[in-house]
Scaffold this active site. Structure first.
Site, short mmCIF file in Angstrom:
data_model
loop_
_atom_site.label_atom_id
_atom_site.label_comp_id
_atom_site.label_asym_id
_atom_site.label_seq_id
_atom_site.Cartn_x
_atom_site.Cartn_y
_atom_site.Cartn_z
N HIS A 176 34.67 35.79 52.67
CA HIS A 176 34.02 35.98 51.36
C HIS A 176 33.37 34.69 50.87
O HIS A 176 33.33 34.41 49.67
CB HIS A 176 35.02 36.50 50.32
CG HIS A 176 35.60 37.83 50.67
ND1 HIS A 176 34.96 39.02 50.39
CD2 HIS A 176 36.78 38.17 51.27
CE1 HIS A 176 35.70 40.03 50.82
NE2 HIS A 176 36.80 39.54 51.36
N ASN A 249 37.27 45.59 47.87
CA ASN A 249 36.07 45.67 48.71
C ASN A 249 35.25 46.88 48.32
O ASN A 249 35.70 47.74 47.54
CB ASN A 249 36.45 45.77 50.19
CG ASN A 249 37.03 44.48 50.74
OD1 ASN A 249 36.69 43.40 50.30
ND2 ASN A 249 37.91 44.60 51.72
N TYR A 463 46.08 34.23 49.57
CA TYR A 463 45.03 33.89 48.61
C TYR A 463 45.39 32.66 47.80
O TYR A 463 44.57 31.77 47.57
CB TYR A 463 44.74 35.08 47.69
CG TYR A 463 43.84 36.12 48.33
CD1 TYR A 463 42.56 36.35 47.84
CD2 TYR A 463 44.26 36.86 49.43
CE1 TYR A 463 41.73 37.29 48.43
CE2 TYR A 463 43.44 37.80 50.02
CZ TYR A 463 42.17 38.01 49.52
OH TYR A 463 41.36 38.94 50.10
#
Length: 803
Positions: A176, A249, A463
């Site tokens: 990303h 997504n 993350y």
């Protein structure tokens, strides 16, 4: 400029609504087809920006940088605008929210307060300084020992400037990396307290500030927008009880079932390590090698090979939370939930040939599209829906809801609309906001909780971990775009780039020296749902995870024939680039479990004999599902009509000026973005009325950046454009990409010159190739707008293309 005195001129309006090119010399338009505040702000910004630049025709200080004159540097040249919008990042800077604040601070100040106003800085009328606030006398030259002597190490201004420049880049996201973002708000339709105590759903009409980042997955930060790829759809809710990141997504399922395989997946799809090729593409051996040996990927492959992977716009794609989450209410009761975003503009895509050409014509196509729409007041809207089900329902499904390669058909569990999201403000600074925003699946709030999805469980760690590396340490939450609006009180201290200056001597709990503060919230705070669990420690997957083909088949049978053709073509393109024949065979063998016709068509396209069926992993029969119309892009045509769609009007010497202006104004009035396109910038004489100012050339604005084309009447223009191969290619590609074309009067001759047929392959009239005489302009424009609202006429598509 000849215009009706009662009708404000719209000449050049399309260039104000766009962010690329414009007339070579022209008075600014008086109207954008709308009297809205946004339109007026755009006109002010365009006019003031042009005037501000024109106020400095040259740099009179240049001569003073040489010889003895350089010993006494002059004050830098500066001019004042008198219009704040002239130097604004965005026309929407004064749109307020609790997160963005009230907009721009007082010019020339850098105030500090709770909203992003505290982080905004403006330089209007200010002297240039170092990072320590020291006024800089000369920003043109380094300090030297004599005019021709060596540069001195004592030049702290040079060293500070170069050192900062050398460290301006931070590590990009592993995935990303390329993204675009916007501010906005989420508005709840109806209180959802029976399902969840989460703050955004507490009452009808409640608005929660959001920051949304769209992205591609595989490519690097500088890659193209229109690559075939999954698109990220991440939403940061700045709620009353902290930040909630819904990191999703545009596709509701994923490639793998367990986070253990995530590094392998990404390593396979990234450029191959021996040569760094290819960029932002899955069409190479390592990805398909991994895929052919991982049948759990089959369902996701169907989505990625569909048109979902080449959306027309970020504004025209769905978003999904992908995983199963929990909703928890104030009584501690829980249900499972999947999150769905649906765009009000409908779900629309590019076609592959168009996407490839766009990568060269405008690699920022999606980024530009989002920015322009928001700047023009055409705010993207998305409806959020819950897909709610109980644990008992989950147990009865033929699939496991903890498997991220599976979805729940809407016919099985209907969607419950709960609110809408509106994106109404562009970021002021790309790096400070879009690049530094940190989304983490671990960021949830009371009322939201995790399921045992093994991919989700891994993301909860990954993350946060990656943001620490990217953003310089554990204090990334203090970067303004990441900081919550909810009060932040804890005993975490120190670390790189700490911003908070904590009062007192206590940084532990329990304590008495600070009166026990900060103290835990108890039942009012976040408490994990006490889901029962049992079983031994084990590395493995549940039995239902072993079924890989039923939902891939569901997706295939739910597509229209056009979409099925595109899936075959995508597989053909990707696998034709694969060099290893054994990999191609494995993929075809795997797809036989999905659909024999699909596998046979692909085998024929690759010149292969149909290989033996790949043995399924599970001995259980493959579940059968009825078609789900909601899985087709055509299921959601949208509600915004022709708003924001870009229309090229081809003009040349001899075009019917009055007709062109009439069509231009009519398209503007209905929300489209028309632009006058010609062989070169400059003014062209018309067959009647004032000259027309070309806004963008055929070279700069090729066919792929427009949604439709108009060829107005004018024999002279047709003759000139007919000798320009760029104009003929423009029309051919508009036709090939199934876009609407309108030709009026002599304009039909240009279609003929380009070889554009007016009938479909079966001989029937093409409803999106509209040809009318000049006497029927109104009728022709109405038919054109109808075709434009439908985006494309896929009935004309052939493989290979006719022209």
């Amino acid at each position: 400029m000849a215009t009706n005195k009662k009708t404000p001129s719209t000449d050049g309006a399309g260039s104000v609504l766009s962010s690329m090119s414009g007339p070579s010399e022209s008075d600014p338009p008086h109207s954008l087809g709308s009297d809205s505040d946004t339109a007026q702000a755009l006109l002010k910004k365009a006019a003031a920006g042009q005037a501000l630049a024109a106020g400095m025709p040259d740099n009179p200080n240049l001569a003073g940088q040489y010889g003895d004159a350089a010993r006494a540097p002059a004050e830098g040249v500066h001019v004042a605008s008198g219009e704040a919008l002239a130097t604004a990042s965005t026309t929407g800077e004064t749109i307020p929210s609790p997160k963005t604040g009230d907009g721009q601070p007082a010019l020339g100040e850098n105030a500090r307060n709770a909203s992003l106003d505290g982080a905004r800085s403006d330089d209007s009328g200010c002297v240039l300084t170092t990072n320590q606030g020291v006024p800089v006398g000369d920003n043109q030259n380094s300090l030297k020992a004599g005019l021709r002597g060596p540069t001195l190490m004592e030049d702290f201004i040079l060293r500070e400037k170069l050192t900062h420049f050398d460290h301006e880049r931070i590590p990009e996201r592993v995935v990303h990396a390329r993204g675009s973002a916007a501010h906005g708000y989420f508005e709840c339709y109806k209180e959802q307290s029976k399902l969840t105590r989460a703050a955004p759903f507490a009452k009808a009409g409640k608005r929660t500030p959001v920051f949304v980042r769209f992205s591609t997955v595989a490519g690097e930060r500088g890659s193209t927008d229109t690559a075939r790829d999954v698109r990220g759809f991440a939403v940061k809710f700045y709620t009353d009880e902290g930040n909630w990141d819904l990191v999703g997504n545009n596709i509701p399922v994923f490639f793998i079932q367990d986070a253990m395989k995530f590094p392998d997946l990404i390593h396979s799809v990234k450029p191959e390590p021996n040569n760094g090729i290819p960029q932002a593409a899955s069409a190479h051996d390592t990805f398909w090698d991994f895929a052919s040996l991982s049948p759990e990927i089959t369902h996701m492959l169907m989505w990625v090979m569909s048109d979902r992977a080449i959306p027309r716009s970020f504004r025209m794609m769905q978003g999904f939370g992908v995983h199963t989450f929990r909703l928890v209410n104030a009584k501690g009761q829980s249900v499972f939930c999947k999150f769905h975003w649906s765009p009000m503009a409908g779900t629309h895509s590019l076609v592959w040939d168009e996407a490839v050409k766009l990568s060269g014509a405008d690699s920022d196509f999606h980024r530009r599209d989002l920015w322009e729409a928001i700047e023009c007041g055409e705010y993207p809207e998305y409806e959020l829906s819950f897909q709610v089900f109980t644990e008992a329902q989950a147990e009865a499904f033929a699939f496991d809801v903890l498997d991220p390669t599976k979805l729940i058909p809407e016919e099985l569990v209907p969607l419950i609309p709960v609110g809408k999201m509106v994106l109404n403000r562009n970021p002021d600074n790309f790096f400070a906001e879009t690049e530094q925003v940190a989304f983490c699946t671990a960021h949830i709030v009371p009322g939201i909780d995790f399921s045992n999805d093994p991919l989700l469980q891994g993301r909860i760690h990954s993350y946060v971990d990656t943001q620490i590396t990217r953003l310089g340490g554990a204090n990334f939450h203090e970067i303004p775009i990441n900081s919550p609006l909810a009060p932040l009180h804890n005993n975490q201290r120190d670390g790189i780039h700490r911003q908070a200056i904590n009062r007192g001597r206590v940084a532990y709990e329990p304590n008495s020296l600070a009166g026990g503060c900060p103290f835990q919230a108890g039942a009012k705070g976040f408490n994990s749902f006490p889901a029962p669990t049992e079983g031994d420690k084990v590395r493995g997957k549940p039995e239902k995870f072993a079924e890989h083909f039923g939902q891939a088949r569901l997706f295939w049978i739910s597509q229209t024939p056009v979409e099925q053709d595109h899936i075959v073509h995508a597989f053909r393109f990707e696998l034709s680039k694969v060099q290893t024949v054994a990999i191609r065979k494995r993929i075809v063998a795997m797809l036989r479990n999905v659909d024999e016709t699909l596998a046979q068509r692909l085998a024929d396209a690759l010149g292969l004999a149909l290989p033996p069926l790949m043995p399924p992993v599970s001995m259980l029969p493959i579940p059968t599902y009825p078609p789900s119309p909601a899985l087709s892009l055509f299921f959601r045509p949208g509600k915004t009509g022709i708003h924001t769609l870009r229309v090229a009007i081809l003009v040349g010497p001899g075009s019917d000026g009055a007709q062109v202006r009439s069509i231009y104004a009519s398209l503007l009035a209905d929300g489209a973005v028309p632009r006058l396109v010609g062989s070169n910038l400059g003014k062209v004489d018309t067959s009647g009325g004032a000259p027309l100012a070309v806004e963008i050339s055929l070279e700069t604005g090729p066919s792929v950046v427009f949604d439709a084309v108009v060829v107005p009447d004018g024999q002279g223009a047709v003759q000139q454009l007919g000798s320009d191969a760029n104009a003929l290619d423009f029309l051919r590609l508009q036709y090939r990409h199934c876009k609407p074309l309108l030709a009026i009067g002599a304009g039909k001759g240009l279609l003929d010159k380009a070889g554009v047929p007016t009938t479909l392959p079966d001989g029937k009239p093409d409803p999106a190739v509209i040809v009318v005489p000049s006497s029927d302009v109104l009728k022709g424009v109405a038919a054109f707008k109808k075709a434009l609202a439908a985006h494309r006429a896929f009935a004309r598509e052939t493989d290979p293309p006719r022209i």
